[in-house]
Write an enzyme that holds these catalytic residues in place. Structure first.
Site, PDB file in Angstrom:
ATOM      1  N   TYR A   1       0.841  -1.203   0.000  1.00 51.55           N
ATOM      2  CA  TYR A   1       0.000   0.000   0.000  1.00 51.55           C
ATOM      3  C   TYR A   1       0.872   1.246   0.000  1.00 51.55           C
ATOM      4  O   TYR A   1       2.030   1.222   0.399  1.00 51.55           O
ATOM      5  CB  TYR A   1      -0.942   0.019   1.212  1.00 51.55           C
TER       6      TYR A   1
ATOM      7  N   SER B   1       6.870   0.891  15.123  1.00 56.41           N
ATOM      8  CA  SER B   1       6.984   0.112  13.888  1.00 56.41           C
ATOM      9  C   SER B   1       5.805   0.312  12.947  1.00 56.41           C
ATOM     10  O   SER B   1       5.799  -0.249  11.844  1.00 56.41           O
ATOM     11  CB  SER B   1       7.138  -1.378  14.218  1.00 56.41           C
ATOM     12  N   GLY B   2       4.799   1.083  13.348  1.00 55.30           N
ATOM     13  CA  GLY B   2       3.754   1.462  12.403  1.00 55.30           C
ATOM     14  C   GLY B   2       2.389   0.864  12.626  1.00 55.30           C
ATOM     15  O   GLY B   2       1.583   0.847  11.694  1.00 55.30           O
TER      16      GLY B   2
ATOM     17  N   HIS C   1      -6.935   3.805  12.704  1.00 56.92           N
ATOM     18  CA  HIS C   1      -7.211   4.853  11.720  1.00 56.92           C
ATOM     19  C   HIS C   1      -8.459   4.539  10.914  1.00 56.92           C
ATOM     20  O   HIS C   1      -9.030   3.436  10.993  1.00 56.92           O
ATOM     21  CB  HIS C   1      -6.018   5.042  10.783  1.00 56.92           C
TER      22      HIS C   1
ATOM     23  N   CYS D   1      -2.768  -2.756  11.102  1.00 59.57           N
ATOM     24  CA  CYS D   1      -3.427  -1.685  11.842  1.00 59.57           C
ATOM     25  C   CYS D   1      -4.859  -2.065  12.209  1.00 59.57           C
ATOM     26  O   CYS D   1      -5.396  -3.073  11.747  1.00 59.57           O
ATOM     27  CB  CYS D   1      -3.434  -0.400  11.013  1.00 59.57           C
TER      28      CYS D   1
END
Length: 410
Positions: free
Chosen positions: A310, A323-324, A328, A346
């Site tokens: 992505y 690390s992300g 959201h 996520c």
């Protein structure tokens, strides 16, 4: 009559002998006090010897003194009554006189690149002074603090300090760190490596903070030596913050939902889609803390080792790990909310739910991810992972013999 005169004479002689004896004794006492044994009796009334001027010595002398050690002031004769050591800006080094009155030692080290003035007074009200200047440090260590002054944060937020250079003298540094709270919250420092690879020390309470707690952190590091490769600290640091509303989140990977609790009561449930089970796209699990609210950001899978999965702009982004892993808005995945975990790690939700959730949460709110299909707990430095350790495990990460350091009342 003549007999009377003859008997009176010996009495007058004996009286003269007694006075002479007293004079000799006085002369002898004067000689014992350091006078000349040949001094006449009349000199016994001479003035006492004048006191010597007060003399002090300082362990640091000159104009290129190496910083990083305490200042020590010694007196040659007599006893110290007062010592004051100040820098050019009027800052004062606190210290203590020894029980025998012979020395004074500062509680803190002399800091680099500083002019110092030493003023001392003895118990006879005499004074003496000295001065010295420390040279600049060969290497200076600095601290990054996660909590800005005046901030309000959630009940899971630790105090987190990351150092620019290595800290070998961890115990010496930890001794200079002080947390003061308004309600005597119990907590401890713990050392580990940050996600960046740098030395880091966090202070977390034994349990989540109580809402309304006021917290002050003092880092009295000026002049402290980090140890080999780290350099000296050249300033002090401080911050203060407040604990806000008790709001906690639980993400269930099994139920595909996020529950919001306030003051112990569930107030909202949101359908979500978390990370795809069984590989690198799975979500982290365990206890985490909302690190930051970043709004609309660009997310590129190549930056987190997921190839070209992505590359898009993402709204209402709230960070959980370095690390992300984020919470959201993910409108492109609407068909899976509440049904399947299919994201790249996520926790995604609808635009409407994300907007409302983003407006309500605060940095420092705790998140706990439970259920199957995760890739386990994130490493402790990958965000605020200390809550995954028991209290006893956490205290063992303190450099001070593994003992917890309770905060003080404010």
């Amino acid at each position: 009559m003549s007999r009377t005169r003859r008997t009176a004479l010996p009495r007058r002689r004996s009286r003269h002998v007694l006075v002479a004896g007293t004079a000799l004794l006085a002369a002898a006492l004067t000689a014992c006090g350091g006078g000349d044994s040949g001094t006449a009796a009349g000199d016994a009334k001479s003035e006492p010897k004048k006191k010597s001027d007060m003399a002090i010595s300082v362990n640091l002398t000159g104009d290129q003194v190496k910083a990083g050690e305490p200042v020590k002031v010694s007196i040659a004769d007599g006893k110290l009554a007062l010592v004051k050591v100040t820098d050019a800006k009027g800052g004062e080094l606190a210290g203590q006189i020894s029980p025998d009155g012979k020395t004074w030692t500062s509680q803190r080290n002399a800091s680099p690149g500083t002019d110092y003035k030493v003023e001392a007074q003895n118990t006879d009200s005499q004074s003496a002074a000295a001065q010295f200047k420390t040279g600049a440090a060969d290497k200076v260590n600095k601290v990054s603090i996660n909590l800005p002054k005046g901030s309000t944060v959630g009940v899971g937020m630790p105090v987190s300090l990351v150092f620019d250079n290595p800290v070998k003298n961890k115990a010496e540094v930890e001794k200079q760190l002080k947390v003061t709270t308004s309600n005597n919250t119990e907590g401890s420092w713990g050392w580990f490596k940050d996600y960046s690879g740098k030395d880091r020390v966090d202070w977390r309470p034994k349990e989540y903070w109580k809402s309304g707690t006021d917290v002050k952190v003092d880092m009295n590091l000026n002049g402290v030596d980090s140890g080999q490769g780290g350099g000296l600290f050249a300033r002090d640091y401080s911050t203060e913050f407040k604990i806000g509303k008790d709001r906690r989140m639980e993400v269930s990977l099994d139920a595909k939902k996020l529950s919001v609790s306030e003051d112990g009561q569930v107030v909202k449930t949101i359908p979500i889609s978390a990370g795809t089970p069984g590989g690198q796209k799975a979500s982290w699990s365990g206890k985490m803390v909302l690190m930051s609210k970043e709004g609309t950001i660009r997310m590129d899978s190549q930056t987190v080792g997921l190839g070209d999965s992505y590359d898009k702009m993402v709204d209402y982004s709230m960070r959980l790990t370095w690390s992300g892993m984020y919470v959201h808005a993910a409108p492109w995945n609407a068909g899976n909310f509440g049904r399947a975990n299919s994201s790249s790690g996520c926790v995604g939700m609808s635009d409407a739910n994300a907007a409302d959730f983003y407006a309500q949460v605060q940095v420092g709110d705790p998140f706990e991810v439970v259920g199957g299909g995760s890739k386990g707990n994130a490493p402790i430095g990958n965000g605020y992972g200390e809550w995954n350790k028991s209290w006893d495990e956490w205290k063992q990460l303190s450099a001070l013999a593994g003992g917890g350091s309770g905060a003080q009342n404010g």
